[in-house]
Scaffold this active site. Structure first.
Site, PDB file in Angstrom:
ATOM      1  N   CYS A   1       3.308   7.963   2.205  1.00 38.67           N
ATOM      2  CA  CYS A   1       3.866   6.879   3.005  1.00 38.67           C
ATOM      3  C   CYS A   1       4.159   5.708   2.075  1.00 38.67           C
ATOM      4  O   CYS A   1       3.254   5.148   1.462  1.00 38.67           O
ATOM      5  CB  CYS A   1       2.850   6.512   4.076  1.00 38.67           C
ATOM      6  SG  CYS A   1       3.414   5.245   5.187  1.00 38.67           S
TER       7      CYS A   1
ATOM      8  N   GLU B   1       0.822  -1.196   0.000  1.00 34.70           N
ATOM      9  CA  GLU B   1       0.000   0.000   0.000  1.00 34.70           C
ATOM     10  C   GLU B   1       0.856   1.246   0.000  1.00 34.70           C
ATOM     11  O   GLU B   1       1.911   1.278   0.632  1.00 34.70           O
ATOM     12  CB  GLU B   1      -0.873   0.020   1.248  1.00 34.70           C
ATOM     13  CG  GLU B   1      -2.000  -0.955   1.151  1.00 34.70           C
ATOM     14  CD  GLU B   1      -2.805  -1.021   2.416  1.00 34.70           C
ATOM     15  OE1 GLU B   1      -2.404  -0.394   3.420  1.00 34.70           O
ATOM     16  OE2 GLU B   1      -3.837  -1.689   2.394  1.00 34.70           O
TER      17      GLU B   1
ATOM     18  N   CYS C   1       7.589  -8.201   5.959  1.00 37.94           N
ATOM     19  CA  CYS C   1       8.785  -7.783   6.695  1.00 37.94           C
ATOM     20  C   CYS C   1       9.377  -9.020   7.349  1.00 37.94           C
ATOM     21  O   CYS C   1       8.644  -9.853   7.871  1.00 37.94           O
ATOM     22  CB  CYS C   1       8.391  -6.746   7.767  1.00 37.94           C
ATOM     23  SG  CYS C   1       9.799  -6.072   8.673  1.00 37.94           S
TER      24      CYS C   1
ATOM     25  N   CYS D   1      -9.191   4.387  16.578  1.00 38.60           N
ATOM     26  CA  CYS D   1      -8.517   3.247  17.195  1.00 38.60           C
ATOM     27  C   CYS D   1      -9.518   2.241  17.749  1.00 38.60           C
ATOM     28  O   CYS D   1      -9.440   1.062  17.474  1.00 38.60           O
ATOM     29  CB  CYS D   1      -7.692   3.767  18.380  1.00 38.60           C
ATOM     30  SG  CYS D   1      -5.963   3.430  18.236  1.00 38.60           S
TER      31      CYS D   1
ATOM     32  N   CYS E   1       2.859  -5.311  15.302  1.00 35.96           N
ATOM     33  CA  CYS E   1       2.770  -4.848  13.915  1.00 35.96           C
ATOM     34  C   CYS E   1       2.163  -5.914  13.013  1.00 35.96           C
ATOM     35  O   CYS E   1       2.602  -7.067  13.010  1.00 35.96           O
ATOM     36  CB  CYS E   1       4.162  -4.471  13.403  1.00 35.96           C
ATOM     37  SG  CYS E   1       4.156  -4.017  11.660  1.00 35.96           S
TER      38      CYS E   1
ATOM     39  N   CYS F   1       7.881  -7.626  14.815  1.00 31.53           N
ATOM     40  CA  CYS F   1       7.485  -6.812  15.965  1.00 31.53           C
ATOM     41  C   CYS F   1       6.090  -7.259  16.393  1.00 31.53           C
ATOM     42  O   CYS F   1       5.203  -7.422  15.547  1.00 31.53           O
ATOM     43  CB  CYS F   1       7.511  -5.331  15.602  1.00 31.53           C
ATOM     44  SG  CYS F   1       9.151  -4.821  15.045  1.00 31.53           S
TER      45      CYS F   1
END
Ligand code: SAH
Ligand code: SF4
Length: 412
Positions: free
Chosen positions: A141, A128, A148, A387, A155, A152
């Site tokens: 961004c 994205e 990845c 959130c 994440c 983490c």
């Protein structure tokens, strides 16, 4: 085959990288997007452009590709007809394919970008690219990897199985796709649906490497891409407006400073090794002290060019007042900015976002220590609302919100 990284004894003993990297396989007719000037010169040489002309031809192409945003060689009037035909026969100026665009009420745009997999016919990858505008600037961004290799614990990207490094072309390509879509090349028409910066401001004024992936694990491609993005004869976004975010790949921090020279953001998230080992497992290899030492030595860091420390607010985990006090103690003497990022939950995540009151208390400690506006209150409140709501949102929406949130925090 699994790839393990070299591990220093003891503390690093349990740090193992996740997945093997998949290879990028170039199409038969490759795109010239993402080549450095030197590589472009070599490519021209390979199709018969004499050495004495190459520099001039590179300069011409650079202008058409990166200043004007042209997508066809044939329209490049300063290039000889013959060379235009040769280039068309051998190369393209293709950017990554955009398969979906979402525009949200606050003007945030998300493009879903499709990238080829290693094996033909296999399901392609998607990353994205998110655009966050306000009245004076527009922040893009950008992703550096599909997935990845790091894991983490807070994440979502870290949970993805497949990993591939993006090529320099795919990284610059995200910026170019955004500018295509926003009419951000000279003579372009800006969109009327959604916010874009006003007046003469360009639509994309800032770039943050905070999308998917760890940019310092794909440093060569990220470097080549960011040097193209900042090149004054082309896209021309100043290095001060480009930020690279890392989870702390210590040996590459200095290289990034020396070879790119952009702004640095560090995902700190914890002030004690014991906790950071859990949140950012790479900490087992490069603990906090080593990370901060690399920050102290970051080439060009100064009060005018501060390093941003990102700190994701996790309820009951890292958000105590003691943590806030320890954070400001830890960063003493480093030219730093602090960004408190409300945690953005995703389906299956084991953390919660800190309560707003706690974020304010934490933020007050940081503010009293002299750090300006550690959390963006007005927009922060909106995001904080988001959130909680995100629990019921789709995974895709939550990914967009997450990226927008990070990028907004960055360009405060
Ligand atoms: N790999 C790099 C850059 C991409 S992540 C890095 O880790 O820095 C960009 C930022 O978003 C990092 O600070 C990361 O810790 C943060 N982040 C990741 N998941 C998040 C979530 N669910 N909520 C809030 N911030 C998150
Ligand atoms: Fe990778 Fe950054 Fe996510 Fe960690 S926070 S898993 S380094 S993308």
């Amino acid at each position: 085959m699994t790839s393990t990284v070299e591990i220093a004894p003891e503390s690093a003993a349990s740090f193992v990288e996740k997945a093997p990297l998949e290879r990028y396989v170039a199409p038969e007719k490759p795109s010239l997007i993402g080549l450095t000037r030197k590589q472009l010169g070599a490519v021209l040489g390979a199709v018969g452009v004499p050495e004495a002309q190459r520099k001039m031809r590179v300069q011409q192409l650079w202008h058409w590709i990166y200043f004007r945003g042209f997508t066809e060689f044939d329209a490049m009037t300063s290039v000889s007809k013959e060379l235009r035909a040769t280039l068309t026969a051998n190369f393209t100026l293709e950017r990554p394919e955009v398969v979906a665009e979402q525009i949200s009420v606050d003007g945030t745009r998300k493009w879903l970008v499709r990238l080829p997999g290693e094996t033909q016919g296999e399901r392609p990858h998607e990353v994205e690219t998110v655009y966050i505008p306000d009245s004076e600037r527009g922040t893009l961004c950008v992703s550096s990897q599909v997935g990845c290799t790091l894991t983490c614990s807070f994440c979502h990207t870290g949970t993805q199985r497949l990993v591939r490094n993006l090529t320099a072309g795919e990284i610059v390509g995200q910026v170019m796709v955004a500018r295509d879509r926003l009419g951000d090349w000279p003579g372009g028409t800006r969109p009327t649906d959604g916010i874009v910066p006003s007046g003469d401001n360009r639509c994309v004024t800032n770039v943050v490497m905070m999308g998917m992936g760890e940019p310092l694990y794909n440093l060569d491609a990220v470097r080549d891409a960011l040097l193209i993005v900042s090149d004054g004869d082309g896209i021309g976004i100043s290095k001060r407006r480009i930020t690279l975010s890392t989870s702390g790949v210590v040996p590459n921090i200095e290289r990034a400073g020396a070879e790119i020279g952009c702004m640095l953001a560090v995902s700190l998230h914890a002030v004690r090794d014991e906790l950071r080992n859990q949140l950012v497992p790479l900490n087992r290899k490069y603990p906090i002290a080593a990370l901060l030492e690399a920050c102290r030595n970051y080439p060009g860091a100064s009060n005018a060019k501060r390093i941003t420390f990102e700190y994701v607010m996790l309820k009951g985990v890292n958000d105590s007042i003691e943590d806030a006090k320890a954070l400001v103690r830890l960063l003493k003497g480093i030219p730093a900015k602090i960004n408190l990022i409300p945690f953005n939950p995703w389906p299956g995540s084991k953390y919660e976002c800190s309560d707003w009151e706690q974020i304010e208390k934490f933020s007050a400690v940081v503010f009293d220590a002299g750090y300006a506006s550690p959390v963006r209150t007005p927009r922060g409140r909106d995001i904080f609302a988001a959130c909680g709501q995100l629990k019921s949102a789709t995974e895709k929406l939550s990914a967009r919100e997450r990226m927008a949130l990070r990028a907004m925090a960055m360009t405060d």
